[in-house]
Write a protein that holds these residues in place. Sequence first.
Motif, mmCIF file in Angstrom:
data_model
loop_
_atom_site.group_PDB
_atom_site.id
_atom_site.type_symbol
_atom_site.label_atom_id
_atom_site.label_comp_id
_atom_site.label_asym_id
_atom_site.label_seq_id
_atom_site.Cartn_x
_atom_site.Cartn_y
_atom_site.Cartn_z
ATOM 1 N N LEU A 25 25.867 1.975 20.183
ATOM 2 C CA LEU A 25 25.133 0.738 20.402
ATOM 3 C C LEU A 25 23.875 0.705 19.545
ATOM 4 C CD1 LEU A 25 25.547 0.325 24.251
ATOM 5 C CD2 LEU A 25 26.569 -1.096 22.460
ATOM 6 N N GLY A 26 23.272 1.888 19.368
ATOM 7 C CA GLY A 26 22.091 1.948 18.514
ATOM 8 C C GLY A 26 22.411 1.566 17.081
ATOM 9 N N ALA A 27 23.659 1.833 16.682
ATOM 10 C CA ALA A 27 24.083 1.477 15.331
ATOM 11 C C ALA A 27 24.625 0.057 15.260
ATOM 12 C CB ALA A 27 25.158 2.451 14.859
ATOM 13 N N GLY A 28 24.589 -0.658 16.430
ATOM 14 C CA GLY A 28 25.044 -2.044 16.440
ATOM 15 C C GLY A 28 26.546 -2.176 16.531
ATOM 16 N N LEU A 29 27.236 -1.161 17.061
ATOM 17 C CA LEU A 29 28.696 -1.185 17.136
ATOM 18 C C LEU A 29 29.150 -1.422 18.565
ATOM 19 C CD1 LEU A 29 29.507 1.865 14.844
ATOM 20 C CD2 LEU A 29 29.581 -0.547 14.230
ATOM 21 N N LEU A 30 30.358 -1.963 18.719
ATOM 22 C CA LEU A 30 30.957 -2.206 20.025
ATOM 23 C C LEU A 30 31.862 -1.040 20.398
ATOM 24 C CD1 LEU A 30 31.719 -4.057 22.431
ATOM 25 C CD2 LEU A 30 33.559 -4.980 20.981
ATOM 26 N N ILE A 31 31.658 -0.485 21.578
ATOM 27 C CA ILE A 31 32.536 0.585 22.039
ATOM 28 C C ILE A 31 33.829 -0.038 22.526
ATOM 29 C CG2 ILE A 31 32.799 2.502 23.644
ATOM 30 C CD1 ILE A 31 29.818 2.632 23.844
ATOM 31 N N GLY A 32 34.931 0.460 22.068
ATOM 32 C CA GLY A 32 36.238 -0.037 22.480
ATOM 33 C C GLY A 32 37.314 0.755 21.778
ATOM 34 N N PRO A 33 38.595 0.448 22.056
ATOM 35 C CA PRO A 33 39.689 1.207 21.462
ATOM 36 C C PRO A 33 39.639 1.283 19.952
ATOM 37 C CG PRO A 33 40.496 -0.235 23.194
ATOM 38 C CD PRO A 33 39.068 -0.588 22.968
ATOM 39 N N LEU A 34 39.302 0.164 19.279
ATOM 40 C CA LEU A 34 39.304 0.187 17.818
ATOM 41 C C LEU A 34 38.179 1.072 17.281
ATOM 42 C CD1 LEU A 34 40.055 -3.584 17.097
ATOM 43 C CD2 LEU A 34 41.650 -1.646 17.218
ATOM 44 N N THR A 35 36.991 0.993 17.906
ATOM 45 C CA THR A 35 35.866 1.828 17.495
ATOM 46 C C THR A 35 36.187 3.299 17.711
ATOM 47 O OG1 THR A 35 34.321 0.076 18.088
ATOM 48 C CG2 THR A 35 33.426 2.299 17.864
ATOM 49 N N LEU A 36 36.757 3.605 18.878
ATOM 50 C CA LEU A 36 37.094 4.990 19.192
ATOM 51 C C LEU A 36 38.145 5.522 18.236
ATOM 52 C CD1 LEU A 36 37.236 4.667 23.082
ATOM 53 C CD2 LEU A 36 35.488 5.848 21.748
ATOM 54 N N GLN A 37 39.159 4.677 17.940
ATOM 55 C CA GLN A 37 40.209 5.114 17.040
ATOM 56 C C GLN A 37 39.646 5.396 15.656
ATOM 57 O OE1 GLN A 37 43.549 2.509 17.084
ATOM 58 N NE2 GLN A 37 44.724 3.685 15.591
ATOM 59 N N ALA A 38 38.747 4.530 15.184
ATOM 60 C CA ALA A 38 38.156 4.730 13.867
ATOM 61 C C ALA A 38 37.348 6.023 13.818
ATOM 62 C CB ALA A 38 37.271 3.533 13.510
ATOM 63 N N ALA A 39 36.771 6.397 14.956
ATOM 64 C CA ALA A 39 35.962 7.616 15.013
ATOM 65 C C ALA A 39 36.807 8.854 15.295
ATOM 66 C CB ALA A 39 34.895 7.461 16.101
ATOM 67 N N GLY A 40 38.118 8.671 15.455
ATOM 68 C CA GLY A 40 38.997 9.802 15.727
ATOM 69 C C GLY A 40 38.854 10.339 17.138
ATOM 70 N N ILE A 41 38.438 9.482 18.068
ATOM 71 C CA ILE A 41 38.206 9.899 19.451
ATOM 72 C C ILE A 41 39.238 9.241 20.353
ATOM 73 C CG2 ILE A 41 36.588 9.831 21.401
ATOM 74 C CD1 ILE A 41 34.350 9.652 19.231
ATOM 75 N N ARG A 42 39.816 10.015 21.273
ATOM 76 C CA ARG A 42 40.760 9.455 22.243
ATOM 77 C C ARG A 42 40.060 9.328 23.591
ATOM 78 N NH1 ARG A 42 46.675 11.641 22.380
ATOM 79 N NH2 ARG A 42 47.012 9.431 22.816
ATOM 80 N N GLN A 43 40.117 8.138 24.156
ATOM 81 C CA GLN A 43 39.479 7.857 25.427
ATOM 82 C C GLN A 43 40.506 8.003 26.553
ATOM 83 O OE1 GLN A 43 38.123 3.847 25.719
ATOM 84 N NE2 GLN A 43 36.786 4.237 27.463
ATOM 85 N N ARG A 44 40.137 8.699 27.613
ATOM 86 C CA ARG A 44 41.070 8.862 28.722
ATOM 87 C C ARG A 44 41.150 7.590 29.549
ATOM 88 N NH1 ARG A 44 41.194 13.278 33.647
ATOM 89 N NH2 ARG A 44 39.341 12.161 34.339
ATOM 90 N N LEU A 45 42.381 7.169 29.842
ATOM 91 C CA LEU A 45 42.644 6.021 30.704
ATOM 92 C C LEU A 45 43.314 6.554 31.962
ATOM 93 C CD1 LEU A 45 42.805 2.927 31.161
ATOM 94 C CD2 LEU A 45 45.030 2.982 30.009
ATOM 95 N N LEU A 46 42.566 6.574 33.058
ATOM 96 C CA LEU A 46 43.068 7.140 34.309
ATOM 97 C C LEU A 46 43.699 6.027 35.151
ATOM 98 C CD1 LEU A 46 43.303 9.668 36.082
ATOM 99 C CD2 LEU A 46 41.077 9.091 37.071
ATOM 100 N N MET A 47 45.038 6.026 35.220
ATOM 101 C CA MET A 47 45.774 5.017 35.969
ATOM 102 C C MET A 47 46.034 5.525 37.390
ATOM 103 S SD MET A 47 46.139 2.444 33.956
ATOM 104 C CE MET A 47 47.288 1.522 34.993
ATOM 105 N N SER A 48 45.779 4.660 38.360
ATOM 106 C CA SER A 48 45.917 5.011 39.770
ATOM 107 C C SER A 48 47.171 4.351 40.342
ATOM 108 C CB SER A 48 44.674 4.543 40.536
ATOM 109 O OG SER A 48 44.719 4.943 41.878
ATOM 110 N N TYR A 49 48.056 5.181 40.934
ATOM 111 C CA TYR A 49 49.341 4.692 41.431
ATOM 112 C C TYR A 49 49.533 5.007 42.910
ATOM 113 C CZ TYR A 49 50.890 4.102 36.558
ATOM 114 O OH TYR A 49 51.014 3.713 35.251
#
Length: 277
Positions: A25-49
């Motif tokens: 955010l300090g760099a003016g970027l939006l955190i989201g899947p595309l930003t994370l993918q570009a940074a080579g980071i995988r975000q955990r998505l915890l699905m509840s069933y």
Amino acid sequence: MPQCARVQACTPRRQALGLMGAGMLGAGLLIGPLTLQAAGIRQRLLMSYNDDYAPYSFIDPLTQPGRVQGILPDVLQALLKDLDSIEIENLGLPWRRAQAVVKLGQADGLCTFASDERKVYAHFNDVPLVELRPHLFFSARHPQRAQLEKLRSREELKAFQLVDQKGNQWAEQTLADFPHVEWTTGHDAIFRMVMAARGDVHVSLSPLVTQWRLKKLAIHAQVMSIPAPYMAASVPFHVGLRQDFPGARQILAHLDRRLSQSGSAQLIDNIVRNYAG
């Protein structure tokens, strides 16, 4: 022990995302899947069933304790496997708690009927993941079996005592104008009441789910079922992600694109057949 720790809701992940978010955010970027993918980071998505809604989602404590199995997690995994920015993990809990942990922000998403209440805390995708077909279930020994088999409208059904589970929200919305409904806290209790003549009929969202349960209870030969399209032609299950999950709308839009592609319907049919067998 805090609730968050008990459901493995990943305080370390939240801390990491917080630190990462501050920098981006300090760099003016939006955190989201595309930003994370570009940074080579995988975000955990915890699905509840729901841990007891076979074959759509369940945990078998005898064969694979702790592992969530079923149509819903298999379909979602197959459709989102090409989204490199996220890594899906599954959590199985009793249904009331499975919903609560998403509402409280201790898990990230769920697959279910997009009720008005759930839309308050979750964004849902547009294209159904699966569609369920409501059926009536009643005892084969019911004294009014012939009349039940001839039911063709909601108004006719209102003359009978219905039995349903509190908490699925589709039933609460759909049966709100029914004068005779007995609510239980679990699926098994529904059929104990039906077989004991303490209720006439149960409106099931899915014959697949109910037949699975009746076989488990060893009473499938004693219970009749008939389609009930006048209750709903179908009940769609969508994917809902908590509204403050980073990139929730992007993930759901990606899922809708995948569901709209040729071949997705066949993929889902193959997974359903694998469990319906």
